[in-house]
Design a protein around this motif. Structure first.
Motif, PDB file in Angstrom:
ATOM      1  N   TRP A  19      67.417  35.995  14.872  1.00 19.08           N
ATOM      2  CA  TRP A  19      66.867  35.116  15.908  1.00 19.08           C
ATOM      3  C   TRP A  19      67.666  35.257  17.204  1.00 19.08           C
ATOM      4  O   TRP A  19      67.103  35.184  18.297  1.00 19.08           O
ATOM      5  CB  TRP A  19      66.872  33.678  15.405  1.00 19.08           C
ATOM      6  CG  TRP A  19      66.227  32.721  16.351  1.00 19.08           C
ATOM      7  CD1 TRP A  19      66.854  31.831  17.173  1.00 19.08           C
ATOM      8  CD2 TRP A  19      64.824  32.566  16.594  1.00 19.08           C
ATOM      9  NE1 TRP A  19      65.939  31.135  17.901  1.00 19.08           N
ATOM     10  CE2 TRP A  19      64.670  31.574  17.559  1.00 19.08           C
ATOM     11  CE3 TRP A  19      63.683  33.181  16.087  1.00 19.08           C
ATOM     12  CZ2 TRP A  19      63.433  31.154  18.037  1.00 19.08           C
ATOM     13  CZ3 TRP A  19      62.455  32.773  16.558  1.00 19.08           C
ATOM     14  CH2 TRP A  19      62.342  31.768  17.519  1.00 19.08           C
ATOM     15  N   PRO A  73      63.098  36.324  11.341  1.00 22.00           N
ATOM     16  CA  PRO A  73      63.228  35.164  10.453  1.00 22.00           C
ATOM     17  C   PRO A  73      64.668  34.677  10.213  1.00 22.00           C
ATOM     18  O   PRO A  73      64.892  33.480  10.038  1.00 22.00           O
ATOM     19  CB  PRO A  73      62.591  35.639   9.145  1.00 22.00           C
ATOM     20  CG  PRO A  73      62.728  37.124   9.170  1.00 22.00           C
ATOM     21  CD  PRO A  73      62.703  37.520  10.617  1.00 22.00           C
ATOM     22  N   THR A  83      58.948  33.448  15.010  1.00 21.45           N
ATOM     23  CA  THR A  83      59.721  32.984  13.852  1.00 21.45           C
ATOM     24  C   THR A  83      59.520  33.899  12.647  1.00 21.45           C
ATOM     25  O   THR A  83      60.417  34.020  11.808  1.00 21.45           O
ATOM     26  CB  THR A  83      59.340  31.539  13.473  1.00 21.45           C
ATOM     27  OG1 THR A  83      57.936  31.475  13.258  1.00 21.45           O
ATOM     28  CG2 THR A  83      59.746  30.570  14.561  1.00 21.45           C
TER      29      THR A  83
END
Length: 150
Positions: free
Chosen positions: A127, A122, A118
């Motif tokens: 992602w 970010p 994560t």
């Protein structure tokens, strides 16, 4: 090492430089682990071959129970076989310990990358690119970054 660079260079648009450094380190640790695993297996096989050939030779000679100890101590060929088996076993043990340490280091870094995913990707659009990186690592290097379990 050139192969590592070319596959990771394909990921330029999906990862930043620190992430690529972590992935390079992960690949390096995986190769180190696999090398120790091969060495450990080779020396275990050598120890088994030495011990089995020694036992077969002693059985083939057909010594009685009383004379086997005296024969083992008097003939240098037997001592050579015993020492060879002992050396191969101790070397296999050495490489097994190295293999276990390398596996632990590899697994630790792999889990760290999974836990920090994560932070490494970010933004929502980044992602999505994480999936591409994970696929390349799985297909090219057989490194699973989807789950922490071994």
């Amino acid at each position: 090492m050139r192969n590592v660079e070319s596959a990771l260079d394909q990921l330029d648009r999906f990862t930043d430089e620190p992430t690529k450094q972590m992935l390079r380190g992960l690949i390096k640790r995986k190769r180190k682990y696999e090398n120790y695993k091969k060495q450990s297996f080779r020396w275990q096989a050598a120890a088994l071959i030495c011990a089995a050939s020694f036992c077969l030779f002693v059985a083939w000679k057909g010594y009685g129970k009383n004379s086997i100890l005296g024969e083992l101590l008097n003939d240098s060929m037997y001592m050579l076989w015993i020492l060879s088996a002992a050396f191969a076993y101790s070397t296999a043990y050495f490489f097994k310990k190295k293999e276990e340490k390398a596996e632990a280091d590899f697994h630790k870094l792999r889990c760290e990358i999974i836990q920090k995913s994560t932070d490494l990707w970010p933004q929502p659009e980044e992602w999505k690119s994480r999936e591409t990186v994970y696929k390349v690592m799985k297909q090219q290097y057989d490194i699973n970054l989807y789950f922490e379990s071994k």
